[in-house]
Design a protein around this motif. Sequence first.
Motif, short mmCIF file in Angstrom:
data_model
loop_
_atom_site.label_atom_id
_atom_site.label_comp_id
_atom_site.label_asym_id
_atom_site.label_seq_id
_atom_site.Cartn_x
_atom_site.Cartn_y
_atom_site.Cartn_z
N GLN A 139 5.62 0.22 -22.70
CA GLN A 139 4.71 -0.59 -21.89
C GLN A 139 4.23 0.21 -20.69
N SER A 140 2.94 0.10 -20.40
CA SER A 140 2.37 0.74 -19.22
C SER A 140 2.53 -0.17 -18.03
N LEU A 141 3.01 0.37 -16.92
CA LEU A 141 3.27 -0.40 -15.71
C LEU A 141 2.82 0.40 -14.49
N ILE A 142 2.77 -0.29 -13.37
CA ILE A 142 2.51 0.36 -12.09
C ILE A 142 3.81 0.38 -11.30
N LEU A 143 4.18 1.54 -10.80
CA LEU A 143 5.38 1.69 -9.97
C LEU A 143 4.93 1.94 -8.54
N LYS A 144 5.34 1.05 -7.62
CA LYS A 144 4.98 1.21 -6.22
C LYS A 144 6.18 1.69 -5.43
N CYS A 145 5.99 2.78 -4.70
CA CYS A 145 7.06 3.38 -3.91
C CYS A 145 6.71 3.32 -2.43
N PRO A 146 7.70 3.15 -1.57
CA PRO A 146 7.45 3.24 -0.13
C PRO A 146 7.24 4.69 0.27
N SER A 147 6.61 4.88 1.41
CA SER A 147 6.39 6.24 1.91
C SER A 147 7.61 6.72 2.69
N VAL A 148 7.97 7.97 2.48
CA VAL A 148 9.12 8.54 3.19
C VAL A 148 8.87 8.59 4.69
N ASN A 149 7.62 8.40 5.12
CA ASN A 149 7.33 8.38 6.56
C ASN A 149 8.06 7.24 7.27
N TYR A 150 8.47 6.22 6.49
CA TYR A 150 9.09 5.03 7.09
C TYR A 150 10.54 4.84 6.63
N SER A 151 11.18 5.90 6.20
CA SER A 151 12.53 5.78 5.65
C SER A 151 13.55 5.32 6.69
N ASP A 152 13.23 5.46 7.98
CA ASP A 152 14.16 5.03 9.02
C ASP A 152 13.64 3.82 9.79
N ASP A 153 12.67 3.11 9.20
CA ASP A 153 12.06 1.94 9.84
C ASP A 153 12.54 0.67 9.14
N PRO A 154 13.53 -0.05 9.70
CA PRO A 154 14.07 -1.24 9.01
C PRO A 154 13.04 -2.34 8.82
N ASN A 155 12.09 -2.49 9.75
CA ASN A 155 11.06 -3.53 9.60
C ASN A 155 10.16 -3.22 8.41
N TYR A 156 9.81 -1.95 8.25
CA TYR A 156 8.98 -1.56 7.11
C TYR A 156 9.73 -1.78 5.81
N ILE A 157 11.02 -1.40 5.76
CA ILE A 157 11.81 -1.56 4.54
C ILE A 157 11.93 -3.03 4.17
N ASP A 158 12.18 -3.89 5.17
CA ASP A 158 12.29 -5.32 4.91
C ASP A 158 10.97 -5.87 4.36
N ARG A 159 9.84 -5.45 4.93
CA ARG A 159 8.55 -5.92 4.45
C ARG A 159 8.27 -5.42 3.04
N PHE A 160 8.65 -4.18 2.73
CA PHE A 160 8.43 -3.65 1.39
C PHE A 160 9.23 -4.44 0.36
N ILE A 161 10.50 -4.72 0.69
CA ILE A 161 11.34 -5.50 -0.23
C ILE A 161 10.78 -6.90 -0.41
N ARG A 162 10.24 -7.48 0.68
CA ARG A 162 9.69 -8.83 0.61
C ARG A 162 8.45 -8.89 -0.29
N GLU A 163 7.69 -7.80 -0.35
CA GLU A 163 6.51 -7.76 -1.21
C GLU A 163 6.88 -8.13 -2.65
N GLU A 164 7.98 -7.56 -3.13
CA GLU A 164 8.39 -7.82 -4.51
C GLU A 164 8.68 -9.31 -4.72
N TRP A 165 9.36 -9.92 -3.76
CA TRP A 165 9.69 -11.34 -3.88
C TRP A 165 8.43 -12.19 -3.86
#
Length: 571
Positions: free
Chosen positions: A289-315
């Motif tokens: 199956q063809s899918l789209i994989l979305k990854c966060p940018s390493v520019n924000y690897s130490d930003d907890p607010n960005y990580i929380d928002r990225f995880i929330r996108e999936e939900w």
Amino acid sequence: MQLTIAASSEAGGKTGNEDAVCWQLPDDPYLRTYKGAVLALADGVSSAEAGREASQTAVTSFVQDYLNTPDTWSVRQSAEQVLSTINLRLYRRSHAFANELKGHLCTFSALVLKSHTAYFFHVGDSRIWHCRGQQLSQLSTDHSTVLQDKRQFLARALGMSNQLQLDAGRQQLQPGDWFVLSTDGLHDFVSEQQLLEQLLADSSAGQKVQALTELALRQGSDDNISIVLARVDALPAESIDDYNERLTRLPFPPVLAPGMKVDGYRIERELYASERSHLYLVTDTDTAQSLILKCPSVNYSDDPNYIDRFIREEWIGSRIQSPYVVKVIRQSRPRSFLYYLMEYVQGISLEQWMQQHQPVKPGRAIKLVEQIAKGLQAFHDCEAIHQDLKPGNILVTADDQVKIVDFGSVFVAGVAEIFVPLEHEAALGTASYSDPLYLQGHNSGIQGDVYSLATISYELFTGQLPYGSKIEDCRTASDFDRLRYIPAREHNPRIPLWFDRALEKGVAFDLQQRYTTLQSLLRDLKQPNPDFLREEVKRNTRTSSLLFWQLLSGFWFVTLLLVIWLFLLQR
């Protein structure tokens, strides 16, 4: 984990059943391990006409939405955020029918059994019980108030307030534990001792449910009778607490290249890259199956607010089910990195589509607008506001089918405070298409998405923006106050007056003037609004009257000058 579960919900002593029960023990081993089993029971408040609808909505939505929350969230975080959105949905429905006093209220009790722990959540006077050995204990607390005349009233319920007051707790599990969820039609008529005796009886879970129901009826129950039983038969050999801790701290993936594999997904090519995220076309090596994989940018690897928002996108994406919104695909294998999957849609952005098809035929344009509106409505039905709707976030397929993408700026009512300044380091949205109130740090709710849809509609029919390009330079309220709406007919003379007025109302900066719903905007775009025509007649009348007095004043002014000139000549 291995469980035995049985449930029943009957009208009992009433003609109708306002109770509801729902449970799910996932067949998927991944879900069963990392989300657990979920059981829910609700009792519609009898004095609220929509109690039955409320209880059904509460249990089905909770079970479905909880299992769709990211596996990077804790059980409590997942349950509380899901219940907050359900509570707000019921509260708004009650107020939508305020004139009919149609209240959507219910009690609610839920149990999540995961790894070696039971997590419980409760509001109202339904109950959650735990039995170990010969000891029966009530885990929940009744939220009811007894008046002097011994009348009893609920102090809390789902849908009672826009701020949910929820009890939550946890209980360590052992094999042989029993859990019981019950409504007052059962526990008001069956004593704790009788309940314990039935749990200890040599019978199956289904037989215990039937025996308890019959016992309540024999002992005078005049209410609906609902019960959910769960027995812990076996627990996992190891606790997964350590794994879950690692899961919430998954490393960001490196920049991926074609041919690489990530957790069984082969990278085909990069589709998009920005400072904030990367999108890749991938193939599931198990299913092709063809899918789209979305990854966060390493520019924000130490930003907890960005990580929380990225995880929330999936939900957020997993909750919204619409043919006009891109689907988030449930992860079927453990993740080595932080990312999520979406369906692959073959198409181009609406931005590219407009460049290729200007001028757009009116019939074709309005069909696109209708689909975008339906996609947005799916967000609103889940108490979510997109906040960053723009042509670049809308895909159009070869047969003119629309898909809204990108959940990065979505605001979920019930998860955060409503109509308060948004707490972000940078403004959400895009200046040309987002409500100026967003860019000034305020949430205008559904009306913000109305603004974006009206702006996109304006551009589809004119190829321009309603306030011109200067809007991109605006930063403060005074900057926006200086802008003036450019009539769409100046760009496209074939646009009818009533259509132009609808667009103008859709992009009004003043919320008192702007449409409050997508449906009202669509209605006025598809058929003439008589109010707009009457306003134009009044405006023309005022203009004609003003012109008359201007001409008359001019005549008297010229006459006065002539008299003065003649007077001077005579002297």
